[in-house]
Design a protein around this motif. Structure first.
Motif, PDB file in Angstrom:
ATOM      1  N   GLN A   3     -13.853  17.059  45.080  1.00 41.66           N
ATOM      2  CA  GLN A   3     -13.943  15.782  44.383  1.00 41.66           C
ATOM      3  C   GLN A   3     -14.209  15.961  42.898  1.00 41.66           C
ATOM      4  O   GLN A   3     -15.177  15.448  42.344  1.00 41.66           O
ATOM      5  CB  GLN A   3     -15.009  14.897  45.021  1.00 41.66           C
ATOM      6  N   LEU A   4     -13.353  16.701  42.245  1.00 40.06           N
ATOM      7  CA  LEU A   4     -13.451  16.900  40.813  1.00 40.06           C
ATOM      8  C   LEU A   4     -12.668  15.823  40.092  1.00 40.06           C
ATOM      9  O   LEU A   4     -11.627  15.369  40.557  1.00 40.06           O
ATOM     10  CB  LEU A   4     -12.885  18.265  40.421  1.00 40.06           C
ATOM     11  N   ARG A   5     -13.165  15.431  38.952  1.00 37.72           N
ATOM     12  CA  ARG A   5     -12.462  14.482  38.096  1.00 37.72           C
ATOM     13  C   ARG A   5     -11.877  15.264  36.930  1.00 37.72           C
ATOM     14  O   ARG A   5     -12.617  15.943  36.211  1.00 37.72           O
ATOM     15  CB  ARG A   5     -13.440  13.418  37.598  1.00 37.72           C
ATOM     16  N   ILE A   6     -10.588  15.202  36.738  1.00 40.18           N
ATOM     17  CA  ILE A   6      -9.939  15.902  35.639  1.00 40.18           C
ATOM     18  C   ILE A   6     -10.125  15.084  34.368  1.00 40.18           C
ATOM     19  O   ILE A   6      -9.730  13.922  34.296  1.00 40.18           O
ATOM     20  CB  ILE A   6      -8.444  16.133  35.927  1.00 40.18           C
ATOM     21  N   LEU A   7     -10.765  15.691  33.376  1.00 44.50           N
ATOM     22  CA  LEU A   7     -11.005  15.021  32.100  1.00 44.50           C
ATOM     23  C   LEU A   7      -9.965  15.401  31.053  1.00 44.50           C
ATOM     24  O   LEU A   7      -9.652  14.606  30.178  1.00 44.50           O
ATOM     25  CB  LEU A   7     -12.403  15.374  31.574  1.00 44.50           C
ATOM     26  N   ALA A   8      -9.475  16.637  31.112  1.00 44.01           N
ATOM     27  CA  ALA A   8      -8.473  17.093  30.141  1.00 44.01           C
ATOM     28  C   ALA A   8      -7.706  18.254  30.739  1.00 44.01           C
ATOM     29  O   ALA A   8      -8.268  19.063  31.478  1.00 44.01           O
ATOM     30  CB  ALA A   8      -9.145  17.522  28.849  1.00 44.01           C
ATOM     31  N   ASN A   9      -6.427  18.313  30.406  1.00 45.21           N
ATOM     32  CA  ASN A   9      -5.595  19.431  30.828  1.00 45.21           C
ATOM     33  C   ASN A   9      -4.482  19.591  29.794  1.00 45.21           C
ATOM     34  O   ASN A   9      -3.355  19.160  29.998  1.00 45.21           O
ATOM     35  CB  ASN A   9      -5.024  19.200  32.218  1.00 45.21           C
ATOM     36  N   SER A  10      -4.842  20.176  28.666  1.00 44.22           N
ATOM     37  CA  SER A  10      -3.893  20.341  27.573  1.00 44.22           C
ATOM     38  C   SER A  10      -3.894  21.794  27.108  1.00 44.22           C
ATOM     39  O   SER A  10      -4.643  22.619  27.631  1.00 44.22           O
ATOM     40  CB  SER A  10      -4.268  19.421  26.403  1.00 44.22           C
ATOM     41  N   SER A  11      -3.100  22.081  26.117  1.00 44.97           N
ATOM     42  CA  SER A  11      -3.058  23.445  25.604  1.00 44.97           C
ATOM     43  C   SER A  11      -4.312  23.805  24.807  1.00 44.97           C
ATOM     44  O   SER A  11      -4.595  24.974  24.597  1.00 44.97           O
ATOM     45  CB  SER A  11      -1.814  23.645  24.733  1.00 44.97           C
ATOM     46  N   SER A  12      -5.096  22.804  24.402  1.00 44.59           N
ATOM     47  CA  SER A  12      -6.314  23.103  23.649  1.00 44.59           C
ATOM     48  C   SER A  12      -7.576  23.050  24.499  1.00 44.59           C
ATOM     49  O   SER A  12      -8.545  23.747  24.195  1.00 44.59           O
ATOM     50  CB  SER A  12      -6.462  22.172  22.448  1.00 44.59           C
ATOM     51  N   VAL A  13      -7.581  22.247  25.557  1.00 50.04           N
ATOM     52  CA  VAL A  13      -8.795  22.144  26.387  1.00 50.04           C
ATOM     53  C   VAL A  13      -8.438  21.752  27.817  1.00 50.04           C
ATOM     54  O   VAL A  13      -7.542  20.955  28.052  1.00 50.04           O
ATOM     55  CB  VAL A  13      -9.818  21.148  25.781  1.00 50.04           C
ATOM     56  N   GLN A  14      -9.155  22.360  28.747  1.00 46.33           N
ATOM     57  CA  GLN A  14      -9.086  21.983  30.159  1.00 46.33           C
ATOM     58  C   GLN A  14     -10.516  21.677  30.586  1.00 46.33           C
ATOM     59  O   GLN A  14     -11.427  22.474  30.315  1.00 46.33           O
ATOM     60  CB  GLN A  14      -8.509  23.112  30.989  1.00 46.33           C
ATOM     61  N   ALA A  15     -10.712  20.522  31.233  1.00 51.16           N
ATOM     62  CA  ALA A  15     -12.070  20.133  31.608  1.00 51.16           C
ATOM     63  C   ALA A  15     -12.060  19.296  32.872  1.00 51.16           C
ATOM     64  O   ALA A  15     -11.155  18.497  33.094  1.00 51.16           O
ATOM     65  CB  ALA A  15     -12.727  19.346  30.469  1.00 51.16           C
ATOM     66  N   VAL A  16     -13.093  19.503  33.689  1.00 49.64           N
ATOM     67  CA  VAL A  16     -13.300  18.719  34.901  1.00 49.64           C
ATOM     68  C   VAL A  16     -14.781  18.369  34.992  1.00 49.64           C
ATOM     69  O   VAL A  16     -15.636  19.016  34.384  1.00 49.64           O
ATOM     70  CB  VAL A  16     -12.875  19.474  36.187  1.00 49.64           C
ATOM     71  N   SER A  17     -15.067  17.332  35.768  1.00 51.93           N
ATOM     72  CA  SER A  17     -16.469  16.977  36.018  1.00 51.93           C
ATOM     73  C   SER A  17     -16.662  16.700  37.493  1.00 51.93           C
ATOM     74  O   SER A  17     -15.719  16.362  38.221  1.00 51.93           O
ATOM     75  CB  SER A  17     -16.886  15.763  35.184  1.00 51.93           C
ATOM     76  N   ARG A  18     -17.884  16.850  37.905  1.00 49.57           N
ATOM     77  CA  ARG A  18     -18.292  16.534  39.278  1.00 49.57           C
ATOM     78  C   ARG A  18     -19.738  16.093  39.202  1.00 49.57           C
ATOM     79  O   ARG A  18     -20.631  16.903  38.932  1.00 49.57           O
ATOM     80  CB  ARG A  18     -18.152  17.738  40.181  1.00 49.57           C
ATOM     81  N   GLY A  19     -19.980  14.818  39.371  1.00 50.64           N
ATOM     82  CA  GLY A  19     -21.335  14.292  39.254  1.00 50.64           C
ATOM     83  C   GLY A  19     -21.873  14.533  37.848  1.00 50.64           C
ATOM     84  O   GLY A  19     -21.247  14.167  36.871  1.00 50.64           O
ATOM     85  N   ASP A  20     -23.037  15.176  37.758  1.00 51.70           N
ATOM     86  CA  ASP A  20     -23.669  15.451  36.472  1.00 51.70           C
ATOM     87  C   ASP A  20     -23.201  16.751  35.828  1.00 51.70           C
ATOM     88  O   ASP A  20     -23.715  17.140  34.781  1.00 51.70           O
ATOM     89  CB  ASP A  20     -25.195  15.512  36.639  1.00 51.70           C
ATOM     90  N   LEU A  21     -22.253  17.446  36.447  1.00 48.44           N
ATOM     91  CA  LEU A  21     -21.751  18.707  35.907  1.00 48.44           C
ATOM     92  C   LEU A  21     -20.419  18.516  35.199  1.00 48.44           C
ATOM     93  O   LEU A  21     -19.559  17.774  35.674  1.00 48.44           O
ATOM     94  CB  LEU A  21     -21.530  19.721  37.033  1.00 48.44           C
TER      95      LEU A  21
END
Length: 126
Positions: free
Chosen positions: A16-34
């Protein structure tokens, strides 16, 4: 990471990860408070609390616990001498941190030069 896993197997894993960014400059996911992010170069990620930015390459783990934010920062590329991380919250102070971690207005500066890719950690008050 689930090497070799198809989409169905990954979904069944229940991350249950939420994808916040997936680009050539940044990739980021969140899960709860992480929040987990890899900045390949300077970039910004929109989070539920506001923008999170880094002015250079780094990997970043952020966890908020009420008025404290725990950070783990590294530069696996070993190319950055220092990285400035702007958090979505105003930083009041550094409660504890490794050598080379300091407050800079709304941001945290982390010296990475000479770390040989090792992680620097900090706990900051927001």
């Amino acid at each position: 990471m689930l090497p070799g896993a198809c989409a169905a197997r990954t979904a069944a894993y229940g991350l249950q990860l939420r994808i916040l960014a997936n680009s050539s400059s940044v990739q980021a996911v969140s899960r709860g408070d992480l929040l987990f992010a890899v900045f390949w170069r300077a970039g910004t990620v929109e989070t539920a609390h506001g923008p999170l930015a880094a002015d250079g390459p780094c990997t970043l783990l952020v966890r908020r616990d009420d008025e404290l934010v725990r950070l783990a920062v590294s530069d696996p590329s070993r190319t950055a001498d220092e990285v400035r991380i702007s958090l979505p919250w105003p930083v009041r102070s550094v409660k504890e941190g490794d050598r080379g971690v300091r407050r800079a207005k709304r941001a945290i500066k982390v010296e990475l030069g000479g770390s040989r890719g090792h992680t620097r950690t900090a706990v900051v008050r927001i």
